[in-house]
Scaffold this motif. Structure first.
Motif, PDB file in Angstrom:
ATOM      1  N   HIS A  31       0.848  -1.186   0.000  1.00  0.00           N
ATOM      2  CA  HIS A  31       0.000   0.000   0.000  1.00  0.00           C
ATOM      3  C   HIS A  31       0.890   1.244   0.000  1.00  0.00           C
ATOM      4  CE1 HIS A  31      -3.537  -2.485   1.120  1.00  0.00           C
ATOM      5  NE2 HIS A  31      -2.643  -3.175   1.811  1.00  0.00           N
ATOM      6  N   VAL A  32       0.635   2.145  -0.931  1.00  0.00           N
ATOM      7  CA  VAL A  32       1.441   3.361  -1.075  1.00  0.00           C
ATOM      8  C   VAL A  32       0.505   4.562  -1.107  1.00  0.00           C
ATOM      9  CG1 VAL A  32       3.058   4.613  -2.567  1.00  0.00           C
ATOM     10  CG2 VAL A  32       3.254   2.128  -2.320  1.00  0.00           C
ATOM     11  N   ALA A  33       0.904   5.624  -0.432  1.00  0.00           N
ATOM     12  CA  ALA A  33       0.099   6.848  -0.437  1.00  0.00           C
ATOM     13  C   ALA A  33       0.001   7.393  -1.860  1.00  0.00           C
ATOM     14  CB  ALA A  33       0.717   7.883   0.490  1.00  0.00           C
ATOM     15  N   SER A  34      -1.206   7.716  -2.283  1.00  0.00           N
ATOM     16  CA  SER A  34      -1.418   8.158  -3.663  1.00  0.00           C
ATOM     17  C   SER A  34      -0.659   9.441  -3.982  1.00  0.00           C
ATOM     18  CB  SER A  34      -2.918   8.356  -3.923  1.00  0.00           C
ATOM     19  OG  SER A  34      -3.477   9.258  -2.985  1.00  0.00           O
ATOM     20  N   ASP A  35      -0.430  10.288  -2.968  1.00  0.00           N
ATOM     21  CA  ASP A  35       0.292  11.532  -3.243  1.00  0.00           C
ATOM     22  C   ASP A  35       1.799  11.318  -3.377  1.00  0.00           C
ATOM     23  OD1 ASP A  35       0.896  11.018  -0.610  1.00  0.00           O
ATOM     24  OD2 ASP A  35       0.101  12.908   0.182  1.00  0.00           O
ATOM     25  N   ARG A  36       2.257  10.051  -3.227  1.00  0.00           N
ATOM     26  CA  ARG A  36       3.677   9.742  -3.418  1.00  0.00           C
ATOM     27  C   ARG A  36       3.896   8.848  -4.639  1.00  0.00           C
ATOM     28  NH1 ARG A  36       7.403   9.029   1.736  1.00  0.00           N
ATOM     29  NH2 ARG A  36       8.770   9.812   0.093  1.00  0.00           N
ATOM     30  N   ALA A  37       2.879   8.721  -5.465  1.00  0.00           N
ATOM     31  CA  ALA A  37       2.953   7.814  -6.613  1.00  0.00           C
ATOM     32  C   ALA A  37       4.109   8.149  -7.549  1.00  0.00           C
ATOM     33  CB  ALA A  37       1.633   7.828  -7.378  1.00  0.00           C
ATOM     34  N   ARG A  38       4.432   9.428  -7.684  1.00  0.00           N
ATOM     35  CA  ARG A  38       5.514   9.844  -8.583  1.00  0.00           C
ATOM     36  C   ARG A  38       6.741  10.345  -7.819  1.00  0.00           C
ATOM     37  NH1 ARG A  38       3.614   9.942 -13.708  1.00  0.00           N
ATOM     38  NH2 ARG A  38       1.353  10.008 -13.994  1.00  0.00           N
ATOM     39  N   ASP A  39       6.807  10.012  -6.553  1.00  0.00           N
ATOM     40  CA  ASP A  39       7.926  10.456  -5.714  1.00  0.00           C
ATOM     41  C   ASP A  39       9.199   9.700  -6.117  1.00  0.00           C
ATOM     42  OD1 ASP A  39       9.748  11.016  -3.673  1.00  0.00           O
ATOM     43  OD2 ASP A  39       8.186  11.107  -2.147  1.00  0.00           O
ATOM     44  N   PRO A  40      10.273  10.406  -6.487  1.00  0.00           N
ATOM     45  CA  PRO A  40      11.522   9.722  -6.864  1.00  0.00           C
ATOM     46  C   PRO A  40      12.064   8.815  -5.765  1.00  0.00           C
ATOM     47  CG  PRO A  40      11.605  12.045  -7.480  1.00  0.00           C
ATOM     48  CD  PRO A  40      10.375  11.869  -6.642  1.00  0.00           C
ATOM     49  N   ALA A  41      11.760   9.136  -4.499  1.00  0.00           N
ATOM     50  CA  ALA A  41      12.261   8.325  -3.386  1.00  0.00           C
ATOM     51  C   ALA A  41      11.664   6.924  -3.383  1.00  0.00           C
ATOM     52  CB  ALA A  41      11.964   9.019  -2.059  1.00  0.00           C
ATOM     53  N   LEU A  42      10.543   6.746  -4.082  1.00  0.00           N
ATOM     54  CA  LEU A  42       9.882   5.438  -4.120  1.00  0.00           C
ATOM     55  C   LEU A  42      10.139   4.686  -5.422  1.00  0.00           C
ATOM     56  CD1 LEU A  42       6.382   6.169  -2.518  1.00  0.00           C
ATOM     57  CD2 LEU A  42       8.474   5.386  -1.432  1.00  0.00           C
ATOM     58  N   ARG A  43      10.925   5.273  -6.308  1.00  0.00           N
ATOM     59  CA  ARG A  43      11.122   4.667  -7.623  1.00  0.00           C
ATOM     60  C   ARG A  43      11.712   3.257  -7.515  1.00  0.00           C
ATOM     61  NH1 ARG A  43      13.972   8.878 -10.829  1.00  0.00           N
ATOM     62  NH2 ARG A  43      11.932   9.878 -10.648  1.00  0.00           N
ATOM     63  N   ALA A  44      12.760   3.099  -6.707  1.00  0.00           N
ATOM     64  CA  ALA A  44      13.409   1.792  -6.584  1.00  0.00           C
ATOM     65  C   ALA A  44      12.479   0.780  -5.926  1.00  0.00           C
ATOM     66  CB  ALA A  44      14.705   1.923  -5.778  1.00  0.00           C
ATOM     67  N   LEU A  45      11.733   1.223  -4.923  1.00  0.00           N
ATOM     68  CA  LEU A  45      10.815   0.316  -4.227  1.00  0.00           C
ATOM     69  C   LEU A  45       9.730  -0.184  -5.172  1.00  0.00           C
ATOM     70  CD1 LEU A  45       9.333   0.824  -0.688  1.00  0.00           C
ATOM     71  CD2 LEU A  45       7.840   0.232  -2.578  1.00  0.00           C
ATOM     72  N   LEU A  46       9.119   0.717  -5.926  1.00  0.00           N
ATOM     73  CA  LEU A  46       8.045   0.316  -6.834  1.00  0.00           C
ATOM     74  C   LEU A  46       8.575  -0.572  -7.959  1.00  0.00           C
ATOM     75  CD1 LEU A  46       6.084   3.693  -7.021  1.00  0.00           C
ATOM     76  CD2 LEU A  46       5.431   1.614  -5.787  1.00  0.00           C
ATOM     77  N   ALA A  47       9.800  -0.293  -8.411  1.00  0.00           N
ATOM     78  CA  ALA A  47      10.398  -1.136  -9.451  1.00  0.00           C
ATOM     79  C   ALA A  47      10.656  -2.543  -8.925  1.00  0.00           C
ATOM     80  CB  ALA A  47      11.696  -0.508  -9.949  1.00  0.00           C
ATOM     81  N   ALA A  48      11.143  -2.638  -7.679  1.00  0.00           N
ATOM     82  CA  ALA A  48      11.397  -3.951  -7.080  1.00  0.00           C
ATOM     83  C   ALA A  48      10.101  -4.732  -6.911  1.00  0.00           C
ATOM     84  CB  ALA A  48      12.092  -3.784  -5.732  1.00  0.00           C
ATOM     85  N   ALA A  49       9.035  -4.030  -6.543  1.00  0.00           N
ATOM     86  CA  ALA A  49       7.741  -4.695  -6.393  1.00  0.00           C
ATOM     87  C   ALA A  49       7.240  -5.211  -7.740  1.00  0.00           C
ATOM     88  CB  ALA A  49       6.730  -3.726  -5.784  1.00  0.00           C
ATOM     89  N   GLU A  50       7.377  -4.406  -8.786  1.00  0.00           N
ATOM     90  CA  GLU A  50       6.921  -4.823 -10.111  1.00  0.00           C
ATOM     91  C   GLU A  50       7.704  -6.026 -10.619  1.00  0.00           C
ATOM     92  OE1 GLU A  50       6.758  -1.734 -12.978  1.00  0.00           O
ATOM     93  OE2 GLU A  50       5.375  -0.481 -11.803  1.00  0.00           O
ATOM     94  N   GLU A  51       9.003  -6.071 -10.326  1.00  0.00           N
ATOM     95  CA  GLU A  51       9.821  -7.211 -10.741  1.00  0.00           C
ATOM     96  C   GLU A  51       9.322  -8.512 -10.128  1.00  0.00           C
ATOM     97  OE1 GLU A  51      13.887  -6.499  -9.863  1.00  0.00           O
ATOM     98  OE2 GLU A  51      14.105  -4.875 -11.328  1.00  0.00           O
ATOM     99  N   ARG A  52       8.704  -8.409  -8.965  1.00  0.00           N
ATOM    100  CA  ARG A  52       8.172  -9.592  -8.293  1.00  0.00           C
ATOM    101  C   ARG A  52       6.699  -9.815  -8.603  1.00  0.00           C
ATOM    102  NH1 ARG A  52       9.809  -9.811  -2.103  1.00  0.00           N
ATOM    103  NH2 ARG A  52       8.396 -11.565  -2.365  1.00  0.00           N
ATOM    104  N   GLY A  53       6.163  -9.037  -9.542  1.00  0.00           N
ATOM    105  CA  GLY A  53       4.764  -9.191  -9.914  1.00  0.00           C
ATOM    106  C   GLY A  53       3.796  -8.644  -8.889  1.00  0.00           C
ATOM    107  N   LEU A  54       4.265  -7.717  -8.069  1.00  0.00           N
ATOM    108  CA  LEU A  54       3.438  -7.144  -7.013  1.00  0.00           C
ATOM    109  C   LEU A  54       3.048  -5.721  -7.397  1.00  0.00           C
ATOM    110  CD1 LEU A  54       2.327  -7.520  -4.086  1.00  0.00           C
ATOM    111  CD2 LEU A  54       4.477  -6.522  -3.278  1.00  0.00           C
ATOM    112  N   ARG A  55       1.769  -5.494  -7.582  1.00  0.00           N
ATOM    113  CA  ARG A  55       1.283  -4.168  -7.954  1.00  0.00           C
ATOM    114  C   ARG A  55       0.911  -3.388  -6.700  1.00  0.00           C
ATOM    115  NH1 ARG A  55       0.078  -3.274 -13.182  1.00  0.00           N
ATOM    116  NH2 ARG A  55      -1.376  -1.629 -12.597  1.00  0.00           N
ATOM    117  N   ALA A  56       1.445  -2.184  -6.600  1.00  0.00           N
ATOM    118  CA  ALA A  56       1.142  -1.342  -5.445  1.00  0.00           C
ATOM    119  C   ALA A  56      -0.307  -0.874  -5.501  1.00  0.00           C
ATOM    120  CB  ALA A  56       2.081  -0.141  -5.421  1.00  0.00           C
TER     121      ALA A  56
END
Length: 250
Positions: A31-56
């Motif tokens: 679960h990710v706050a919608s106002d941080r969807a484009r936050d550069p600080a979360l880029r690596a985390l969201l990419a790692a989740a996608e690599e594992r087939g996990l959609r935020a």
């Protein structure tokens, strides 16, 4: 008003969730706050989740307002129950280095437990052992305080610390109990460069009497006059780094 959400197994905070993803822990939902969807600080985390087939799942403020965790940084992961190690994993030898294990004698503050886990992982300790009752287990607060280190060091739960000490002695480990009393030896005067289990006592109460008696020796941190003792996690950190210093200097 909706009831607060209460997840049994939660990891919160950017770094803790990143480390869990990187270590391959089983994440059930992110679960990710919608106002941080484009936050550069979360880029690596969201990419790692996608690599594992996990959609935020992007959530509004109402979702996070109902959580009991305040320092979540807009990131919450629901995980499978924490995968505790067995004692054989904790005692797995490493080539060229004596064993170093940390036993926690009924620490109840999860912030202390998390800080000790983080320090133990940083200095390359083999593992952590804690009781399964009257002690903080690896929960959301411990994972947050450890800043993801729970994913990088084996942590075992046992029924009885005193019995575990006896088992460790049979495996050839020396048992050092952290104690501020007069019977303890200064840390600079004891040999920590050997197969060793360091026992840290509970906040306030210190080592249980039976646990203290079962230690091969008690070790203390030299203190200036007027200061009685250090916080449990600070004391553990000082002693662990003294053990590391001795091992590096041989």
């Amino acid at each position: 008003m909706k009831a607060p959400l209460d997840f049994d197994d939660v990891i919160y905070g950017i770094h803790a969730v990143e480390e869990a993803l990187g270590a391959g822990e089983q994440i059930l939902a992110l679960h990710v706050a919608s106002d941080r969807a484009r936050d550069p600080a979360l880029r690596a985390l969201l990419a790692a989740a996608e690599e594992r087939g996990l959609r935020a799942r992007f959530e509004g403020r109402d979702f996070f307002a109902r959580l009991p965790y305040k320092a979540h940084q807009g990131v919450i992961a629901r995980s499978a129950p924490f995968p505790y190690a067995d004692l054989d994993e904790v005692l797995a030898p490493r080539e060229g280095a004596p064993l170093l294990v940390v036993l926690l004698d009924h620490l109840t503050d999860p912030h202390n437990v998390g800080a000790i886990v983080r320090t133990a992982a940083c200095i390359g300790a083999n593992g952590i052992v804690l009781p399964d009752r009257r002690s903080a287990g690896v929960n959301a607060t411990v994972r947050k305080a450890a800043a993801g280190a729970t994913a990088h060091i084996p942590i075992a739960q046992v029924t009885n610390i005193a019995q575990t000490i006896t088992a460790f002695k049979k495996r050839g480990l020396w048992i050092a109990g952290a104690d501020a009393g007069e019977g303890a030896q200064p840390m600079y005067d004891v040999d920590l460069n050997r197969d060793l289990a360091l026992v840290i006592g509970a906040e306030g109460a210190g080592l249980a009497p039976l646990v203290a008696r079962n230690c091969d020796f008690l070790v203390k941190i030299p203190m200036l006059a007027g200061v009685a003792s250090l916080n449990a996690s600070v004391a553990a950190g000082v002693l662990l780094y003294e053990a590391l210093r001795q091992r590096r200097e041989g």
